[in-house]
Design a protein around this motif. Structure first.
Motif, short mmCIF file in Angstrom:
data_model
loop_
_atom_site.label_atom_id
_atom_site.label_comp_id
_atom_site.label_asym_id
_atom_site.label_seq_id
_atom_site.Cartn_x
_atom_site.Cartn_y
_atom_site.Cartn_z
N GLN A 118 -13.27 8.36 31.64
CA GLN A 118 -14.40 8.52 31.85
C GLN A 118 -15.07 6.86 32.07
OE1 GLN A 118 -16.63 10.54 28.95
NE2 GLN A 118 -15.45 12.13 28.91
N SER B 94 -3.58 13.34 31.74
CA SER B 94 -2.48 14.42 31.68
C SER B 94 -1.27 14.17 32.62
CB SER B 94 -3.30 15.67 31.86
OG SER B 94 -3.70 15.75 33.37
N SER C 287 -3.58 7.55 39.73
CA SER C 287 -2.78 8.50 39.09
C SER C 287 -1.32 8.41 39.53
CB SER C 287 -3.24 9.95 39.59
OG SER C 287 -4.70 10.05 38.83
N THR D 70 -2.08 12.29 35.94
CA THR D 70 -3.35 12.54 36.50
C THR D 70 -4.35 11.61 35.67
OG1 THR D 70 -2.64 14.45 37.22
CG2 THR D 70 -5.22 14.18 37.10
N GLU D 71 -5.13 10.80 36.17
CA GLU D 71 -6.16 9.82 35.36
C GLU D 71 -7.31 10.89 35.17
OE1 GLU D 71 -9.37 7.71 34.33
OE2 GLU D 71 -9.34 8.50 36.44
N GLN D 72 -7.79 10.92 33.70
CA GLN D 72 -8.84 11.91 33.47
C GLN D 72 -9.88 10.99 32.76
OE1 GLN D 72 -6.94 14.88 31.46
NE2 GLN D 72 -6.84 16.04 33.44
#
Length: 819
Positions: A589, A570, A608, A585-587
């Motif tokens: 998995q 995001s 990020s 921002t790294e999200q």
């Protein structure tokens, strides 16, 4: 119509015994009563009975009830009624003790029919019911029900009214009204009333040997003026034991008359009489001095029932017959010679059973122990017989089990004898077909092992007491063990990847593999493979190969699946002006590495990152998420970041800056020359603003002003510029209007002098033509609206005096008020 009941006393004398027999009726316990018709305790006949018995509401009562309530009569307290050879036992007085019947059950508390059930079923030669009728006579049908399921209609009985009927078996005990409290009156005692009657039911001879289970009584009709009703109270019967005959027979010698039959007879209705079919006929229980042959005796009991006895006096020969066997105990299948011999006379016609053979000597081969019987005839034609048993020695049974029947080479087998043989039996195992004996002897059990793979047959014969069994066999299969192993192309695949599994061992043509895929999904392959298997989660691959009895497991191989990363992120902003810093921002998995491409040539490997976009444009951002440097997922966000140009504020001013303008002419025009702007905010420096692209402004007071323009674009980026000074000076000469029309039409409603707004300390006075001051203002806060003290002034000419400054010359003149 009246039915007359006669009490009959039957006396009989047994011939030759001089004993007197009397037939008596004894009470029979029954159930099935539907009402309590006898008052027995207390002072309320209503409380201790359930129904009245006639239209006068009468009931029976016990002697104890009579004593309690001080009036005579009453039934015996014991409930026992004796009349000659008949004894009846009434049911307990404190419960249902009468079967109350009427036609169709129309009378209250009565029934159309009822069944009296014997507490203990028994056999009877006669039975007798104790009963009576009220409101006239009643007609009943009596049906006997036996334990074997058969029934018999015993007849139709007419039962007399309980008053004044003939042939009563019990009478003169009184009746009383069913009321709730004394005094009670005994009715009928003086006239020997009321009265009980009997109905004797004879049983047919065929039914006297059956167990009577119940009696069904149907009300058929009765009464002339009023509906009659019947009451059944008790049952008595003559019990009978079925006749039992035990004969003793004496054989007759062939050619003579010295035989006999003696009968021992019990049960039945005594006394008994006998009649034999001898010549001449004999009438005693025994016959003697009779030749051999069949005889019949007719036995007649006291009830007139007959029983036939039939038997035969056998003939016995004076000669004797004996039989011998060449061997009385042999093995199954061995021949035996049987020989018969006679003494004491001439004997002929030898017949053998079970072989149905003839002659004094025969040869037999019994399959089982057999009794051989020989018969012959003497000179009088009488039969002689003798027998001999040939025993078959128990044949050993050679049976055994092999556990397991199919083995893997090198595996022991257990041999268990399951046949039958004595402890002294001998066992021939035929050398176990070449197997090595590890343990065991005799009958076993044995433990054996074969040295080579193959198909074998084990055999056993058992010899016991000279008899040898048929051979017993069991097949045995010995298989060789396979070599089991396999290889995996990738032990650490990404989730969803396909691994190739290849069998690398060796196995026979009949070998069967059993794979365990550890959660993998087979894409292709069968048998020993190779297989293509897709893995989404970790697991263990196993392989078991079965070749006959041999089962070998391969070493399992662990598949460690690397979870497939899922790229996701995001950002804090997606739109801005140049030099736009965006924080990503790294999200993702399952990711442990990241590669960012920002679309403007910039890259980053931070988890990020923050990236600064310096040039206007639309940018596509790409994130490649990795797991363990071998599994990757890419997320492309097309046209994600939009950098728009920054606005530039610019404008021009007419008539220009630093140009003094008199107050009444101080109107400025502003031309907007800004770029990339979508909204505008003007600040004219005197507290007023505007939001239009272009603007003009008239200042309310003299002074020097700075004009500022603030512009912004569609995403809120701003720029500003200003110009100074805009100079406004007071008017050199006031411009004073000489007329106005305060008629509230919105046009020229006030006498306005714009130049005065720039002279804060001015003083204005207005006078009417008579010199009255009708308006005054200091500072010219509010122009004159043509009123005085709230009243509209008339159309006229008015005079004014205006002092701009204390030392200045005042302005004086006139103004016309119009409507």
């Amino acid at each position: 119509m009246k039915t007359i009941f006669i009490i009959v006393l039957t006396l009989a004398v047994c011939p030759g015994m001089g004993k007197l027999y009397a037939q008596t009726y004894t009470p029979v316990a029954i159930t099935g009563f539907n009402n309590d018709v006898v008052a027995d305790t207390g002072t309320s006949a209503v409380a201790v009975t359930t129904t009245p018995l006639d239209l006068s509401f009468n009931v029976l009562y016990s002697a104890a009830f009579g004593v309690k309530n001080v009036f005579p009569g009453g039934l015996p307290n014991t409930g026992t009624i004796v009349s000659g050879v008949r004894t009846y036992q009434l049911a307990p007085y404190d419960t249902s003790n009468g079967l109350f019947l009427s036609l169709n059950g129309a009378v209250a508390n009565s029934a159309a029919a009822g069944t009296l059930t014997l507490v203990t079923p028994a056999a009877f030669s006669k039975i007798s019911l104790l009963l009576f009728s009220t409101e006239g006579s009643s007609t009943l049908r009596v049906t006997l029900n036996f334990a074997d399921g058969t029934t018999a209609v015993a007849g139709t009985a007419t039962v007399l009214d309980w008053f004044d009927g003939g042939n009563a078996v019990y009478s003169g005990f009184g009746r009383t009204t069913r009321i709730a409290a004394p005094p009670y009156v005994a009715d009928g005692i003086a006239t020997n009333n009321p009265r009980f009657y009997k109905y004797d039911v004879p049983l047919a001879c065929a039914n006297q040997v059956k167990q009577l289970q119940s009696i069904t009584i149907n009300f058929l009709g009765g009464g002339t003026t009023f509906p009659s009703r019947a009451v059944i109270l008790a049952l008595s019967g003559m019990s009978i034991t079925p006749l039992s005959i035990t004969p003793t027979i004496t054989p007759a010698i062939c050619g003579t008359a010295n035989g006999g039959i003696e009968l021992a007879v019990t049960g039945g209705a005594q006394p008994l009489s006998y009649s034999w079919n001898t010549v001449p006929a004999q009438s005693q229980a025994s016959i003697t001095n009779q030749p051999g042959g069949p005889y019949t005796c007719t036995i007649l009991d006291a009830n007139g029932c007959t029983t036939l006895f039939q038997d035969t006096i056998p003939q016995q020969s004076a000669s004797t017959l004996s039989v011998t066997a060449s061997a009385d105990t042999v093995c199954n299948g061995t021949a035996v010679t049987l020989n018969a011999s006679a003494s004491g006379g001439t004997v002929s016609n030898y017949q053998w059973q079970p072989n149905n053979a003839a002659g004094q000597s025969i040869t037999v081969t019994p399959a089982a122990t057999t009794m051989y019987v020989v018969t012959a005839q003497d000179a009088f034609g009488c039969s002689l017989t003798d027998s001999v048993e040939v025993a078959i020695k128990p044949m050993p049974a050679a049976a055994f089990t092999v556990t397991p029947a199919t083995v893997c080479l090198g595996t022991s087998q257990t041999i268990q004898f399951t046949g039958t043989a004595a402890a002294t039996a001998a066992y021939n195992w035929n050398n176990f077909s070449g197997a090595s004996i590890q343990s065991g002897s005799g009958a076993g059990p044995y433990t054996i092992a074969f040295n080579t793979a193959g198909n074998y047959t084990l055999q056993l014969r058992v010899t016991d007491n000279g008899c040898t069994s048929a051979p017993a066999t069991q097949p045995v299969t010995v298989t060789a063990a396979p070599v089991v192993s396999f290889d995996v192309s990738d032990l650490t695949p990404c989730a969803g990847d396909v691994a190739t599994i290849t069998f690398t061992g060796s196995a026979g043509a009949g070998a069967v593999p059993a794979w365990g895929w550890g959660g993998g999904a087979v894409q292709s392959g069968s048998g020993f493979g190779p297989y293509k298997v897709k893995y989404s989660s970790s697991g263990s691959i196993s392989l078991t190969v079965t070749n006959g009895a041999c089962t070998v497991n391969a070493s399992p191989r662990q598949i460690t699946v690397v979870p497939l990363p899922v790229a996701a992120f995001s950002q804090d902003v997606i739109t801005g002006c140049p030099d736009l810093p965006v924080t990503f921002t790294e999200q993702s998995q399952n990711a442990d590495t990241w590669l960012w491409r920002f679309g403007d040539g910039g890259v980053s490997s931070a988890a990020s990152p923050v990236h600064n976009f310096t040039t206007p444009g639309t940018y596509t951002v790409t994130l490649i998420a990795g797991a363990q440097q071998q599994c990757f997922d890419t997320l492309v966000q097309t046209a994600l970041i939009n950098v728009v140009p920054s606005p530039v504020a610019k404008f021009t001013t007419l008539p220009g800056v630093n140009v003094p303008l008199e107050f009444s002419e101080a109107l400025f025009s502003f031309t907007n020359q800004s770029t990339d702007a979508t909204s505008y905010a003007w600040d004219f420096g005197d507290g007023t603003t505007a939001a239009t692209a272009t603007a003009s402004h008239q200042y309310a007071l003299p002074g020097e002003y700075r004009v500022t323009l603030l512009v912004s674009n569609s995403i809120g980026c701003m720029d500003s510029t200003s110009q100074a000074w805009l100079k406004v000076i007071p008017d050199a000469v006031l411009r004073i209007p000489n007329a106005f029309s305060p008629n509230r039409d919105g046009v020229n409603d006030f006498w306005e002098i714009p130049g005065l707004a720039g002279i804060p300390g001015c003083h204005v006075e207005i006078f009417n033509r008579w010199g009255q001051r009708i308006f005054e203002s200091t500072g010219y806060r509010q122009p004159w609206d043509g009123t005085w003290h709230g009243q509209q002034m008339p159309v006229a000419t008015y005079y004014y005096v205006i002092k701009a400054k204390p030392k200045d010359k005042p302005y004086a003149g006139w103004v016309v008020l119009l409507r």
